[in-house]
Design a protein around this motif. Structure first.
Motif, PDB file in Angstrom:
ATOM      1  N   GLY A  97      -2.032   4.095   4.215  1.00  0.00           N
ATOM      2  CA  GLY A  97      -3.333   4.729   4.349  1.00  0.00           C
ATOM      3  C   GLY A  97      -3.722   4.827   5.817  1.00  0.00           C
ATOM      4  N   ARG A  98      -4.858   5.350   6.047  1.00  0.00           N
ATOM      5  CA  ARG A  98      -5.354   5.454   7.425  1.00  0.00           C
ATOM      6  C   ARG A  98      -5.607   4.058   8.003  1.00  0.00           C
ATOM      7  N   ASN A  99      -5.616   3.950   9.291  1.00  0.00           N
ATOM      8  CA  ASN A  99      -5.905   2.695  10.001  1.00  0.00           C
ATOM      9  C   ASN A  99      -4.933   1.573   9.643  1.00  0.00           C
ATOM     10  N   ASP A 100      -3.654   1.904   9.490  1.00  0.00           N
ATOM     11  CA  ASP A 100      -2.609   0.909   9.229  1.00  0.00           C
ATOM     12  C   ASP A 100      -2.811   0.117   7.943  1.00  0.00           C
ATOM     13  N   GLN A 101      -3.430   0.700   6.955  1.00  0.00           N
ATOM     14  CA  GLN A 101      -3.589   0.046   5.661  1.00  0.00           C
ATOM     15  C   GLN A 101      -2.373   0.353   4.807  1.00  0.00           C
ATOM     16  N   GLN A 102      -1.861  -0.671   4.132  1.00  0.00           N
ATOM     17  CA  GLN A 102      -0.710  -0.454   3.258  1.00  0.00           C
ATOM     18  C   GLN A 102      -1.084  -0.817   1.829  1.00  0.00           C
ATOM     19  N   TYR A 103      -0.645   0.025   0.908  1.00  0.00           N
ATOM     20  CA  TYR A 103      -0.875  -0.171  -0.518  1.00  0.00           C
ATOM     21  C   TYR A 103       0.490  -0.305  -1.178  1.00  0.00           C
ATOM     22  N   SER A 104       0.596  -1.151  -2.191  1.00  0.00           N
ATOM     23  CA  SER A 104       1.850  -1.228  -2.951  1.00  0.00           C
ATOM     24  C   SER A 104       1.552  -1.629  -4.389  1.00  0.00           C
ATOM     25  N   TRP A 105       2.240  -0.967  -5.297  1.00  0.00           N
ATOM     26  CA  TRP A 105       2.047  -1.182  -6.720  1.00  0.00           C
ATOM     27  C   TRP A 105       3.388  -1.201  -7.441  1.00  0.00           C
ATOM     28  N   MET A 106       3.388  -1.827  -8.615  1.00  0.00           N
ATOM     29  CA  MET A 106       4.542  -1.843  -9.507  1.00  0.00           C
ATOM     30  C   MET A 106       4.037  -1.494 -10.913  1.00  0.00           C
ATOM     31  N   THR A 107       4.842  -0.750 -11.649  1.00  0.00           N
ATOM     32  CA  THR A 107       4.445  -0.409 -13.011  1.00  0.00           C
ATOM     33  C   THR A 107       4.274  -1.678 -13.846  1.00  0.00           C
TER      34      THR A 107
END
Length: 170
Positions: A97-107
């Motif tokens: 995401g913006r501003n060095d934000q990281q998202y992570s998901w698993m089913t």
């Protein structure tokens, strides 16, 4: 410094220039061939997935990307593996995401079968095994991949997803 963030992410909030369209693409393996595919609409992704889920190499992890036009690196990456015989699959998704934000998901699902082993990295499958609770049906995976291409929000429905901040490869 990268910060892991909780919650959903709208595609318009992915890292990269805000004035660029996202290109949805993927790398798939079919009978020893590596196929680089770019998707443009629902029909294109649905047609390709119908072919791939019947003929694709299920022992190799497929990779999908969302890349801002003109950029070299993707803002989001989804990896999945499936087991055709048992009609199940699992996926992991990371997004910047913006501003060095990281998202992570698993089913998250309840479709696990005892003899099924899935991973999110073919070359390190022993270290990247997906847990039984990540296994969903191939129908859920297929529609989630369509939504990956045409939808506005990550992670894509209809599959359920859980945050996994320890999964990274950006």
């Amino acid at each position: 410094m990268t910060t892991t963030v909780r919650g959903e992410l709208h595609k318009r909030d992915l890292a990269g220039p805000v004035d660029r369209q996202l290109k949805a693409s993927g790398v798939f393996y079919v009978d020893g061939a590596v196929c680089d595919v770019t998707f443009s609409d629902r029909q294109g992704v649905a047609t390709f997935l119908d072919f791939y889920l019947v003929h694709g190499d299920s022992d190799v992890v497929a990779r999908l990307y969302l890349t801002p036009q003109g950029e070299k690196f993707p803002s989001a990456n989804l990896r999945f593996q499936f087991d055709r015989d048992h009609q199940v699959a699992a996926a992991v998704l990371i997004a910047a995401g913006r501003n060095d934000q990281q998202y992570s998901w698993m089913t998250r699902g309840t479709a696990w079968r005892e003899s099924v082993t899935l991973a999110h990295d073919t070359w390190n499958s022993g270290d990247t095994r997906l847990p039984p609770e990540s296994v969903i049906t191939m129908a859920e995976l297929r529609e989630s991949l369509v939504q990956w291409v045409i939808g506005d929000v990550l992670p894509p429905a209809p599959a359920r997803w859980a945050e996994v901040p320890d999964v990274r490869w950006f």
